[in-house]
Design an enzyme around this catalytic site. Structure first.
Site, PDB file in Angstrom:
ATOM      1  N   PRO A  93      37.582 -24.321  -8.811  1.00 48.12           N
ATOM      2  CA  PRO A  93      38.706 -25.188  -9.183  1.00 48.12           C
ATOM      3  C   PRO A  93      38.278 -26.636  -9.377  1.00 48.12           C
ATOM      4  CG  PRO A  93      38.840 -24.589  -6.855  1.00 48.12           C
ATOM      5  CD  PRO A  93      37.700 -23.819  -7.434  1.00 48.12           C
ATOM      6  N   GLU A 120      35.849 -19.971   1.351  1.00 47.04           N
ATOM      7  CA  GLU A 120      36.015 -21.417   1.102  1.00 47.04           C
ATOM      8  C   GLU A 120      35.132 -21.905  -0.040  1.00 47.04           C
ATOM      9  OE1 GLU A 120      38.291 -23.501   2.219  1.00 47.04           O
ATOM     10  OE2 GLU A 120      39.083 -21.709   3.175  1.00 47.04           O
ATOM     11  N   ARG A 157      36.618 -12.234 -27.843  1.00 48.29           N
ATOM     12  CA  ARG A 157      37.336 -12.273 -29.119  1.00 48.29           C
ATOM     13  C   ARG A 157      36.763 -13.298 -30.089  1.00 48.29           C
ATOM     14  NH1 ARG A 157      42.399 -11.739 -29.296  1.00 48.29           N
ATOM     15  NH2 ARG A 157      42.876 -13.160 -30.953  1.00 48.29           N
ATOM     16  N   ASP A 172      44.854 -18.132 -34.688  1.00 51.44           N
ATOM     17  CA  ASP A 172      45.414 -18.231 -33.343  1.00 51.44           C
ATOM     18  C   ASP A 172      45.641 -19.689 -32.966  1.00 51.44           C
ATOM     19  OD1 ASP A 172      45.580 -15.570 -32.678  1.00 51.44           O
ATOM     20  OD2 ASP A 172      43.618 -15.489 -31.720  1.00 51.44           O
TER      21      ASP A 172
HETATM   22  C1  SAM Z   1      39.709 -19.952  -2.202  1.00 51.08           C
HETATM   23  S1  SAM Z   1      38.693 -20.551  -3.485  1.00 51.08           S
HETATM   24  C2  SAM Z   1      37.846 -21.891  -2.721  1.00 51.08           C
HETATM   25  C3  SAM Z   1      38.476 -23.185  -3.011  1.00 51.08           C
HETATM   26  C4  SAM Z   1      37.704 -24.379  -2.443  1.00 51.08           C
HETATM   27  N1  SAM Z   1      37.774 -24.417  -1.015  1.00 51.08           N
HETATM   28  C5  SAM Z   1      38.298 -25.668  -3.000  1.00 51.08           C
HETATM   29  O1  SAM Z   1      39.345 -26.081  -2.489  1.00 51.08           O
HETATM   30  O2  SAM Z   1      37.745 -26.207  -3.980  1.00 51.08           O
HETATM   31  C6  SAM Z   1      37.468 -19.296  -3.610  1.00 51.08           C
HETATM   32  C7  SAM Z   1      36.787 -19.166  -4.955  1.00 51.08           C
HETATM   33  O3  SAM Z   1      37.731 -18.864  -5.949  1.00 51.08           O
HETATM   34  C8  SAM Z   1      37.283 -19.351  -7.197  1.00 51.08           C
HETATM   35  N2  SAM Z   1      38.355 -20.186  -7.765  1.00 51.08           N
HETATM   36  C9  SAM Z   1      39.443 -20.636  -7.127  1.00 51.08           C
HETATM   37  N3  SAM Z   1      40.235 -21.344  -7.926  1.00 51.08           N
HETATM   38  C10 SAM Z   1      39.653 -21.348  -9.131  1.00 51.08           C
HETATM   39  C11 SAM Z   1      39.981 -21.940 -10.385  1.00 51.08           C
HETATM   40  N4  SAM Z   1      41.076 -22.664 -10.550  1.00 51.08           N
HETATM   41  N5  SAM Z   1      39.138 -21.721 -11.417  1.00 51.08           N
HETATM   42  C12 SAM Z   1      38.007 -20.998 -11.272  1.00 51.08           C
HETATM   43  N6  SAM Z   1      37.640 -20.428 -10.096  1.00 51.08           N
HETATM   44  C13 SAM Z   1      38.448 -20.592  -9.055  1.00 51.08           C
HETATM   45  C14 SAM Z   1      36.010 -20.128  -6.947  1.00 51.08           C
HETATM   46  O4  SAM Z   1      34.911 -19.306  -7.296  1.00 51.08           O
HETATM   47  C15 SAM Z   1      36.071 -20.393  -5.466  1.00 51.08           C
HETATM   48  O5  SAM Z   1      34.803 -20.534  -4.889  1.00 51.08           O
END
Ligand code: SAM
Length: 250
Positions: A93, A120, A157, A172
């Site tokens: 994220p 995490e 795609r 698209d």
């Molecule tokens: C519970 S999340 C960890 C979030 C992290 N503690 C933070 O707050 O940045 C677990 C995993 O989900 C994936 N993930 C979560 N949100 C995401 C997003 N918006 N885009 C891409 N991957 C995501 C990532 O690989 C991340 O390591």
């Protein structure tokens, strides 16, 4: 130009997660056409204890677990071994947003390695083996797997020859900076609503003009931000002026 063929490796704790999404529709077709070489890797293969532990408690305490660096770094080295130019991205994220522009940029890479985090997240020191991060949006998923599905589907795609008629991809939303126009199919009358007359006219230039104008209408009504700074042709400018007049009450 998007690559004709792309290899995408996915490193995950949950390879089974992908069984559904990757065995239907566009991704399945891309793999069958050998345009997409898609490989799943179970991170636990690179763990060393009998319980195949990939996570551990965080230094400093607190809630949640952290993905250990050793299996990750070993896995990445093994997957990339003997290959050059593999772009390794952590789904996260915290990364730059995955959007149409980013998708086009990534479609030029011959080889991508997507790393799915969990818990995490990963031990920060493993980032030395990763080129960058990629986010689906400003929200938190449980793991990177759903994000990897979205990335793979979008890139599949874009691969030439995967969607039967290339023109349908290029029409698209976002391709020319605008949203797509509305679509209609049979029946001609549905719950008292008809189909725009231009689409029934059989006149191709009229149909094309209707589509261009309705694409501008959709964009102006739903995502006016996309129009900011977008260079428009004189014809598009004229259509947009008409749309604005039609949509302004009074
Ligand atoms: C519970 S999340 C960890 C979030 C992290 N503690 C933070 O707050 O940045 C677990 C995993 O989900 C994936 N993930 C979560 N949100 C995401 C997003 N918006 N885009 C891409 N991957 C995501 C990532 O690989 C991340 O390591």
């Amino acid at each position: 130009m998007p690559k004709k063929k792309q290899r995408i490796d996915i490193l995950t704790l949950f390879p089974d997660y992908f069984t559904g999404p990757f065995t239907v529709s566009m991704v399945k077709r891309a793999v069958e056409k050998k345009a997409l070489d898609l490989r799943l890797h179970d991170l636990r293969r690179w763990t060393e204890d009998r319980r195949r532990t990939a996570d551990d408690v965080p230094y400093g305490g607190g809630a949640g677990m952290v993905m250990k660096p050793e299996p990750l770094v070993k896995a990445l080295a093994a997957i990339k071994k003997g290959r050059k130019g593999v772009k390794t991205l952590l789904l996260s994220p915290q990364g730059p947003r995955f959007d149409h522009r980013k998708a086009l940029e990534l479609s030029k890479e011959a080889s991508l390695l997507l790393v799915c985090g969990h818990y995490e997240g990963i031990d920060e020191r493993a980032m030395a083996s990763i080129d960058g991060e990629l986010s689906l949006g400003d929200f938190v998923l449980t793991g990177g797997e759903p994000a990897a599905v979205v990335v793979v589907d979008t890139l599949a795609r874009l691969l030439p020859g995967v969607v039967g008629d290339r023109r349908s991809v290029e029409k698209d939303s976002f391709f020319n900076g605008l949203l797509d126009h509305p679509h209609y199919t049979r029946p001609r009358l549905f719950k008292g609503k008809g189909v725009p007359e231009a689409l029934l006219s059989g006149d191709h230039s009229r149909i094309e003009a209707w589509r261009k104008k309705e694409s501008l209408r959709n964009t102006w009504l739903k995502r006016p931000d996309l129009l900011e700074g977008l260079p428009l042709t004189p014809e598009q400018r004229k259509f947009l002026d008409e749309v604005k007049k039609e949509e302004t009450p009074g």
